[in-house]
Design a protein around this motif. Structure first.
Motif, PDB file in Angstrom:
ATOM      1  N   PHE A 189       0.828  -1.206   0.000  1.00  0.00           N
ATOM      2  CA  PHE A 189       0.000   0.000   0.000  1.00  0.00           C
ATOM      3  C   PHE A 189       0.861   1.256   0.000  1.00  0.00           C
ATOM      4  CE2 PHE A 189      -1.776   3.436   2.612  1.00  0.00           C
ATOM      5  CZ  PHE A 189      -2.877   3.778   1.843  1.00  0.00           C
ATOM      6  N   GLY A 190       1.891   1.277   0.812  1.00  0.00           N
ATOM      7  CA  GLY A 190       2.770   2.434   0.862  1.00  0.00           C
ATOM      8  C   GLY A 190       3.497   2.658  -0.444  1.00  0.00           C
ATOM      9  N   GLN A 191       3.965   1.591  -1.067  1.00  0.00           N
ATOM     10  CA  GLN A 191       4.681   1.725  -2.326  1.00  0.00           C
ATOM     11  C   GLN A 191       3.776   2.248  -3.437  1.00  0.00           C
ATOM     12  OE1 GLN A 191       5.826  -1.946  -4.165  1.00  0.00           O
ATOM     13  NE2 GLN A 191       7.456  -0.999  -5.370  1.00  0.00           N
ATOM     14  N   TRP A 192       2.609   1.620  -3.601  1.00  0.00           N
ATOM     15  CA  TRP A 192       1.734   1.989  -4.709  1.00  0.00           C
ATOM     16  C   TRP A 192       1.088   3.352  -4.513  1.00  0.00           C
ATOM     17  CZ3 TRP A 192       1.503  -0.221  -9.346  1.00  0.00           C
ATOM     18  CH2 TRP A 192       2.016  -1.512  -9.488  1.00  0.00           C
ATOM     19  N   SER A 193       0.728   3.666  -3.272  1.00  0.00           N
ATOM     20  CA  SER A 193       0.113   4.974  -3.038  1.00  0.00           C
ATOM     21  C   SER A 193       1.114   6.100  -3.228  1.00  0.00           C
ATOM     22  CB  SER A 193      -0.492   5.029  -1.630  1.00  0.00           C
ATOM     23  OG  SER A 193       0.496   4.739  -0.653  1.00  0.00           O
ATOM     24  N   SER A 194       2.361   5.896  -2.811  1.00  0.00           N
ATOM     25  CA  SER A 194       3.370   6.941  -3.028  1.00  0.00           C
ATOM     26  C   SER A 194       3.643   7.130  -4.508  1.00  0.00           C
ATOM     27  CB  SER A 194       4.667   6.589  -2.286  1.00  0.00           C
ATOM     28  OG  SER A 194       5.206   5.365  -2.772  1.00  0.00           O
ATOM     29  N   LEU A 195       3.687   6.038  -5.264  1.00  0.00           N
ATOM     30  CA  LEU A 195       3.858   6.150  -6.710  1.00  0.00           C
ATOM     31  C   LEU A 195       2.659   6.834  -7.356  1.00  0.00           C
ATOM     32  CD1 LEU A 195       5.411   2.680  -7.597  1.00  0.00           C
ATOM     33  CD2 LEU A 195       6.523   4.901  -7.782  1.00  0.00           C
ATOM     34  N   GLY A 505      -1.399  20.504  -5.613  1.00  0.00           N
ATOM     35  CA  GLY A 505      -0.403  20.597  -4.549  1.00  0.00           C
ATOM     36  C   GLY A 505      -0.919  20.082  -3.225  1.00  0.00           C
ATOM     37  N   ALA A 506      -2.152  20.452  -2.872  1.00  0.00           N
ATOM     38  CA  ALA A 506      -2.717  19.987  -1.604  1.00  0.00           C
ATOM     39  C   ALA A 506      -2.949  18.485  -1.606  1.00  0.00           C
ATOM     40  CB  ALA A 506      -4.029  20.724  -1.327  1.00  0.00           C
ATOM     41  N   LEU A 507      -3.372  17.929  -2.751  1.00  0.00           N
ATOM     42  CA  LEU A 507      -3.633  16.492  -2.827  1.00  0.00           C
ATOM     43  C   LEU A 507      -2.344  15.687  -2.722  1.00  0.00           C
ATOM     44  CD1 LEU A 507      -5.570  14.138  -3.333  1.00  0.00           C
ATOM     45  CD2 LEU A 507      -5.256  14.513  -5.787  1.00  0.00           C
ATOM     46  N   CYS A 508      -1.351  16.042  -3.519  1.00  0.00           N
ATOM     47  CA  CYS A 508      -0.084  15.304  -3.483  1.00  0.00           C
ATOM     48  C   CYS A 508       0.685  15.595  -2.202  1.00  0.00           C
ATOM     49  CB  CYS A 508       0.762  15.672  -4.701  1.00  0.00           C
ATOM     50  SG  CYS A 508      -0.020  15.305  -6.273  1.00  0.00           S
ATOM     51  N   GLY A 509       0.596  16.832  -1.723  1.00  0.00           N
ATOM     52  CA  GLY A 509       1.298  17.171  -0.499  1.00  0.00           C
ATOM     53  C   GLY A 509       0.767  16.428   0.714  1.00  0.00           C
ATOM     54  N   LEU A 510      -0.528  16.132   0.711  1.00  0.00           N
ATOM     55  CA  LEU A 510      -1.094  15.373   1.815  1.00  0.00           C
ATOM     56  C   LEU A 510      -0.348  14.070   2.027  1.00  0.00           C
ATOM     57  CD1 LEU A 510      -3.298  14.753   3.937  1.00  0.00           C
ATOM     58  CD2 LEU A 510      -4.688  13.826   2.055  1.00  0.00           C
ATOM     59  N   ALA A 511      -0.056  13.364   0.932  1.00  0.00           N
ATOM     60  CA  ALA A 511       0.593  12.056   1.039  1.00  0.00           C
ATOM     61  C   ALA A 511       2.102  12.175   1.135  1.00  0.00           C
ATOM     62  CB  ALA A 511       0.201  11.188  -0.162  1.00  0.00           C
ATOM     63  N   LEU A 512       2.725  12.876   0.184  1.00  0.00           N
ATOM     64  CA  LEU A 512       4.176  12.833   0.040  1.00  0.00           C
ATOM     65  C   LEU A 512       4.913  13.868   0.876  1.00  0.00           C
ATOM     66  CD1 LEU A 512       4.406  12.248  -3.818  1.00  0.00           C
ATOM     67  CD2 LEU A 512       4.525  10.567  -1.987  1.00  0.00           C
ATOM     68  N   VAL A 515       1.962  13.197   5.284  1.00  0.00           N
ATOM     69  CA  VAL A 515       1.557  11.928   5.892  1.00  0.00           C
ATOM     70  C   VAL A 515       2.687  10.909   5.884  1.00  0.00           C
ATOM     71  CG1 VAL A 515      -0.028   9.979   5.740  1.00  0.00           C
ATOM     72  CG2 VAL A 515      -0.875  12.309   5.393  1.00  0.00           C
ATOM     73  N   PHE A 516       3.167  10.532   4.698  1.00  0.00           N
ATOM     74  CA  PHE A 516       4.141   9.442   4.611  1.00  0.00           C
ATOM     75  C   PHE A 516       5.441   9.732   5.354  1.00  0.00           C
ATOM     76  CE2 PHE A 516       2.121   7.588   0.525  1.00  0.00           C
ATOM     77  CZ  PHE A 516       1.226   6.877   1.322  1.00  0.00           C
ATOM     78  N   PRO A 517       6.061  10.913   5.203  1.00  0.00           N
ATOM     79  CA  PRO A 517       7.287  11.150   5.979  1.00  0.00           C
ATOM     80  C   PRO A 517       7.069  11.073   7.481  1.00  0.00           C
ATOM     81  CG  PRO A 517       7.104  12.739   4.200  1.00  0.00           C
ATOM     82  CD  PRO A 517       5.793  12.012   4.257  1.00  0.00           C
ATOM     83  N   SER A 518       5.941  11.597   7.960  1.00  0.00           N
ATOM     84  CA  SER A 518       5.679  11.570   9.405  1.00  0.00           C
ATOM     85  C   SER A 518       5.387  10.159   9.898  1.00  0.00           C
ATOM     86  CB  SER A 518       4.501  12.503   9.726  1.00  0.00           C
ATOM     87  OG  SER A 518       4.776  13.828   9.339  1.00  0.00           O
ATOM     88  N   LEU A 550      -5.766  20.185   2.502  1.00  0.00           N
ATOM     89  CA  LEU A 550      -6.558  19.652   1.392  1.00  0.00           C
ATOM     90  C   LEU A 550      -8.032  20.024   1.538  1.00  0.00           C
ATOM     91  CD1 LEU A 550      -6.872  17.932  -1.148  1.00  0.00           C
ATOM     92  CD2 LEU A 550      -7.050  15.913   0.338  1.00  0.00           C
ATOM     93  N   VAL A 551      -8.582  19.848   2.730  1.00  0.00           N
ATOM     94  CA  VAL A 551      -9.991  20.146   2.949  1.00  0.00           C
ATOM     95  C   VAL A 551     -10.270  21.634   2.739  1.00  0.00           C
ATOM     96  CG1 VAL A 551     -11.846  20.145   4.669  1.00  0.00           C
ATOM     97  CG2 VAL A 551     -10.289  18.190   4.507  1.00  0.00           C
ATOM     98  N   GLY A 552      -9.320  22.480   3.153  1.00  0.00           N
ATOM     99  CA  GLY A 552      -9.523  23.913   3.036  1.00  0.00           C
ATOM    100  C   GLY A 552      -9.651  24.401   1.602  1.00  0.00           C
ATOM    101  N   GLN A 553      -9.096  23.649   0.642  1.00  0.00           N
ATOM    102  CA  GLN A 553      -9.191  24.076  -0.761  1.00  0.00           C
ATOM    103  C   GLN A 553     -10.626  24.058  -1.275  1.00  0.00           C
ATOM    104  OE1 GLN A 553      -6.327  25.290  -1.853  1.00  0.00           O
ATOM    105  NE2 GLN A 553      -5.441  24.504   0.068  1.00  0.00           N
ATOM    106  N   PHE A 554     -11.491  23.268  -0.664  1.00  0.00           N
ATOM    107  CA  PHE A 554     -12.861  23.127  -1.145  1.00  0.00           C
ATOM    108  C   PHE A 554     -13.830  24.087  -0.449  1.00  0.00           C
ATOM    109  CE2 PHE A 554     -10.709  19.098  -1.792  1.00  0.00           C
ATOM    110  CZ  PHE A 554     -11.016  18.813  -3.119  1.00  0.00           C
ATOM    111  N   PHE A 555     -13.323  24.897   0.471  1.00  0.00           N
ATOM    112  CA  PHE A 555     -14.199  25.803   1.209  1.00  0.00           C
ATOM    113  C   PHE A 555     -13.821  27.261   1.031  1.00  0.00           C
ATOM    114  CE2 PHE A 555     -14.671  21.751   3.368  1.00  0.00           C
ATOM    115  CZ  PHE A 555     -16.049  21.673   3.543  1.00  0.00           C
TER     116      PHE A 555
END
Length: 556
Positions: A189-195, A505-512, A515-518, A550-555
């Motif tokens: 999951f970590g490998q495929w989601s990061s890719l 940016g918000a979508l990709c930044g959420l993961a890479l 989330v993932f580094p932390s 990410l959530v803030g971008q929609f409001f």
């Protein structure tokens, strides 16, 4: 004498061994590694200087361990921090001398200054054009605070990515990338989601590039047409200081705003030549013209030819800095501070639209998916953290310089700061020669970078799905049609690069970025028994910031 030159150990990192005749043969991956001898104790072939007593004792000790332990027992293997780099492997003699074995290809290593500017050049992208608009959305004062804060947060997360392979024990992580680290800690999951998120960030950049190339091609063609046909645009453009012209192409439609803003609106940019305007439209025709040029380039098997033009990115940024400086000198500064309430020509210093800036900055400071690769070529690995910090400092100062100068010099009054466009070049007329040069240069630079981005997307997707970077023309062509189609649709129906950048940016930044580094860092500390509540609380807060971003971008 032949036995006297038998090497004591072989290099697992280099994957090759030096035999008793000085010839390199393949070794088992789990073979022993060489110990480290200080450079002053190493001699070339012409000076038979002896190795120090400390190195000689270490040599005998490791040689003794190699006879005691089996090839699968790693308890007595020297730790990674004493292992020399592949280009520093030597043949050690029991007589006490060490000779460097020549031959073989050595990896190219860059000094710190080259590494710093490589990171700066890689990170500087289309977000620089949206920086004044982003600061305007957050408010001048709050925008500066957020820019500095986001730079520090993304730097720390990038530092965690850079250090993540080093935290894995009993594994050779010299060739690992961050998806490999995610796979180690989080499984497939970590490998495929990061890719996946890495690919989404690349496709988002390609969409932004298509919108910008359509914009630049439209304005470049319009400038050439007007120049050839002696079309004078000065009567329909708003003049400032007698020489500089600044536009408000799309004034605010808010009914609470002053309706006099429409006096400075350039209508439909009509030049009095309906036929030209019909066939040369920013949204209806020009995005489709780019297909003829760029779609064939995406189907090349290799992108090596386009990689030769990457230096144009540096020149483009330098020219933009020159252009911004010159415009600011000519226009002067126009600032008034209204902290929470807007005025007729000025926005408040603190605005609730600030998540738009954080979304843009997440992509502006995004280099996390390739920082490990960039740092592998650094000549002095001990300076990686320092060089990364200096590179982030330069990037942050560049964004701050462009954003602050354009915002401060935008002529208010008579125009409102709300007129600042997501691409600040749109605030200057197509007849401006300096801006024309910038658009033409950026158009050529993006035309060469776009196939490179498409190549990276193809390598990531096709390599993981089919195990081949070029499984066939039909597969590659279908992928490229989808990518190009996304760019054409956005250029026609939603050509706001600021919003495209902030969402991707918000979508990709959420993961890479968050989330993932932390998560990887907390898991590694927990496995070592070193996770403490302050660290867990801080990294959980980083994850919360990524979700809120990410959530803030929609409001807003």
């Amino acid at each position: 004498m032949e036995d006297e030159w038998k090497p004591l150990l072989a290099s697992e990192r280099a994957g090759e061994a030096y035999t008793d005749r000085g010839v390199m043969d393949s070794l088992d991956p789990k073979s022993k590694r060489p110990f480290h001898v200080e450079p002053r104790n190493i001699v070339e072939d012409d000076v038979p200087e002896r190795v120090s007593a400390e190195a000689s004792v270490m040599s005998s000790r490791v040689h003794y361990y190699s006879r005691l332990t089996g090839s699968t027992d790693r308890l007595l293997v020297p730790p990674d921090h004493v292992i020399p780099a592949p280009e520093e492997i030597y043949v050690y003699s029991p007589l006490g001398t060490a000779f460097k074995v020549q031959g073989g290809e050595r990896p190219t290593k860059n000094p710190s200054i080259v590494t710093i500017f490589a990171i700066w050049n890689t990170m500087m992208g289309t977000a620089i054009l949206s920086m004044p608009w982003s600061i305007k959305q957050a408010g001048f004062t709050l925008g500066i605070i957020i820019l500095i804060s986001m730079g520090l947060l993304t730097l720390y997360c990038c530092y965690r990515v850079l250090k993540s392979p080093k935290s894995i024990p009993y594994e050779d992580t010299s060739d690992w990338e961050f998806p490999d680290v995610c796979k180690y800690y989080l499984g497939p999951f970590g490998q495929w989601s990061s890719l996946l998120f890495s690919t989404v960030s690349l496709i988002g950049a390609m969409v932004v590039y298509w919108v910008l190339m359509s914009n630049f091609l439209f304005n470049t063609g319009k400038f050439i047409y007007n120049y050839v046909h002696n079309v004078n645009m000065s009567d329909s453009e708003y003049g400032t200081n007698g020489t500089e012209r600044v536009l408000c192409p799309f004034p605010s439609q808010d009914t609470g705003k002053n309706c006099s803003m429409s006096l400075f609106y350039l209508g439909d940019n009509s030049t009095g030549t309906p036929l030209f305007d019909y066939w040369w439209s920013k949204t209806n025709t020009v995005p489709f013209y780019l297909i003829i040029l760029l779609l064939p380039l995406l189907n090349f098997r290799s992108a090596a030819f386009f990689a030769r033009f990457t230096f144009l990115g540096t020149i483009s940024v330098i020219y933009l800095i020159f252009l911004v400086t010159l415009k600011a000198i000519r226009l002067g500064f126009h600032l008034e501070f209204h902290w929470f309430e807007p005025s007729k020509f000025f926005v408040p210093e603190f605005r609730v639209l600030f998540p738009q800036l954080t979304g843009v900055l997440t992509l502006a400071f995004f280099i996390h998916n390739c920082i490990i690769t960039l740092m592998k070529n650094n000549k002095h690995q001990g300076n990686n953290v320092r060089d990364l910090s200096v590179a982030y400092l330069l990037v942050g100062l560049t964004y701050l310089y462009v954003g602050v100068l354009i915002f401060a010099s935008f002529p208010s009054p008579p125009l409102s700061k709300d007129c600042i466009e997501p691409n600040f070049l749109d605030n200057f007329p197509s007849s401006d020669i300096l801006v024309f040069v910038a658009r033409a240069f950026l158009l050529f630079q993006m035309t060469t970078v776009y196939p490179l981005l498409g190549y990276l997307v193809r390598v990531q997707m096709m390599g993981q799905i089919f195990g081949n970077h070029y499984p066939g023309f039909f597969h590659v062509f279908t992928l490229n049609v989808v990518i190009v189609g996304a760019g054409v649709l956005m250029a026609k129906f939603y050509a706001n690069i600021g919003s495209i950048i902030r969402y991707s940016g918000a979508l990709c930044g959420l993961a890479l970025v968050f989330v993932f580094p932390s998560v990887v860092h907390m898991i590694s500390l927990r496995r070592l028994g070193e996770l403490r509540w302050p660290s867990a609380l801080f990294h959980s807060f980083l994850i919360f910031l990524g979700v809120a971003n990410l959530v803030g971008q929609f409001f807003v």
